[in-house]
Design a protein around this motif. Structure first.
Motif, mmCIF file in Angstrom:
data_model
loop_
_atom_site.group_PDB
_atom_site.id
_atom_site.type_symbol
_atom_site.label_atom_id
_atom_site.label_comp_id
_atom_site.label_asym_id
_atom_site.label_seq_id
_atom_site.Cartn_x
_atom_site.Cartn_y
_atom_site.Cartn_z
ATOM 1 N N MET A 1 33.655 -9.825 -2.025
ATOM 2 C CA MET A 1 32.649 -9.631 -3.042
ATOM 3 C C MET A 1 33.175 -8.600 -4.034
ATOM 4 N N HIS A 2 33.101 -8.915 -5.318
ATOM 5 C CA HIS A 2 33.602 -8.009 -6.347
ATOM 6 C C HIS A 2 32.556 -7.693 -7.405
ATOM 7 N N ASP A 3 31.330 -8.154 -7.203
ATOM 8 C CA ASP A 3 30.249 -7.923 -8.155
ATOM 9 C C ASP A 3 29.583 -6.589 -7.825
ATOM 10 N N ASP A 4 29.731 -5.606 -8.721
ATOM 11 C CA ASP A 4 29.212 -4.264 -8.451
ATOM 12 C C ASP A 4 27.707 -4.248 -8.239
ATOM 13 N N GLN A 5 26.988 -5.071 -8.965
ATOM 14 C CA GLN A 5 25.531 -5.089 -8.816
ATOM 15 C C GLN A 5 25.138 -5.622 -7.442
ATOM 16 N N VAL A 6 25.806 -6.651 -6.974
ATOM 17 C CA VAL A 6 25.527 -7.204 -5.640
ATOM 18 C C VAL A 6 25.915 -6.185 -4.566
ATOM 19 N N LEU A 7 27.037 -5.526 -4.740
ATOM 20 C CA LEU A 7 27.445 -4.502 -3.770
ATOM 21 C C LEU A 7 26.439 -3.356 -3.723
ATOM 22 N N PHE A 8 25.902 -2.968 -4.885
ATOM 23 C CA PHE A 8 24.874 -1.921 -4.925
ATOM 24 C C PHE A 8 23.626 -2.380 -4.184
ATOM 25 N N GLU A 9 23.234 -3.623 -4.384
ATOM 26 C CA GLU A 9 22.081 -4.170 -3.657
ATOM 27 C C GLU A 9 22.328 -4.110 -2.155
ATOM 28 N N PHE A 10 23.511 -4.541 -1.715
ATOM 29 C CA PHE A 10 23.830 -4.497 -0.287
ATOM 30 C C PHE A 10 23.759 -3.074 0.246
ATOM 31 N N LEU A 11 24.258 -2.116 -0.519
ATOM 32 C CA LEU A 11 24.232 -0.710 -0.111
ATOM 33 C C LEU A 11 22.794 -0.216 0.065
ATOM 34 N N ILE A 12 21.941 -0.513 -0.900
ATOM 35 C CA ILE A 12 20.540 -0.091 -0.829
ATOM 36 C C ILE A 12 19.844 -0.750 0.351
ATOM 37 N N LEU A 13 20.017 -2.048 0.507
ATOM 38 C CA LEU A 13 19.336 -2.750 1.596
ATOM 39 C C LEU A 13 19.855 -2.312 2.954
ATOM 40 N N GLU A 14 21.144 -2.064 3.055
ATOM 41 C CA GLU A 14 21.721 -1.593 4.317
ATOM 42 C C GLU A 14 21.141 -0.230 4.694
ATOM 43 N N GLY A 15 21.020 0.650 3.717
ATOM 44 C CA GLY A 15 20.426 1.966 3.969
ATOM 45 C C GLY A 15 18.971 1.865 4.383
ATOM 46 N N ALA A 16 18.244 0.954 3.761
ATOM 47 C CA ALA A 16 16.835 0.758 4.100
ATOM 48 C C ALA A 16 16.672 0.138 5.478
ATOM 49 N N GLN A 17 17.659 -0.623 5.904
ATOM 50 C CA GLN A 17 17.581 -1.333 7.179
ATOM 51 C C GLN A 17 17.691 -0.410 8.376
ATOM 52 N N ALA A 18 18.255 0.763 8.213
ATOM 53 C CA ALA A 18 18.469 1.684 9.342
ATOM 54 C C ALA A 18 17.176 1.845 10.148
ATOM 55 N N GLY A 19 17.185 1.331 11.338
ATOM 56 C CA GLY A 19 16.033 1.449 12.228
ATOM 57 C C GLY A 19 15.028 0.319 12.101
ATOM 58 N N LEU A 20 15.206 -0.556 11.131
ATOM 59 C CA LEU A 20 14.290 -1.679 10.950
ATOM 60 C C LEU A 20 15.046 -2.982 11.145
#
Length: 50
Positions: A1-20
């Motif tokens: 994946m080389h799309d910065d916006q998609v990578l940012f989305e993955f980063l945010i969602l991964e952080g939100a997923q912690a414990g859920l």
């Protein structure tokens, strides 16, 4: 994946997923889209205290 916006989305969602479950996070994906200006990292970087 080389799309910065998609990578940012993955980063945010991964952080939100912690414990859920991923199911919980993905059900709230629309709300995360709105909260983070549709994962536009340039807009998010310009956020201030307000």
């Amino acid at each position: 994946m080389h799309d910065d916006q998609v990578l940012f989305e993955f980063l945010i969602l991964e952080g939100a997923q912690a414990g859920l479950s991923w199911d919980t996070i993905l059900k709230r994906r629309d709300a995360y889209n709105e909260a983070f200006d549709y994962f536009d990292f340039n807009k998010v970087a310009a956020y201030d205290e307000e």
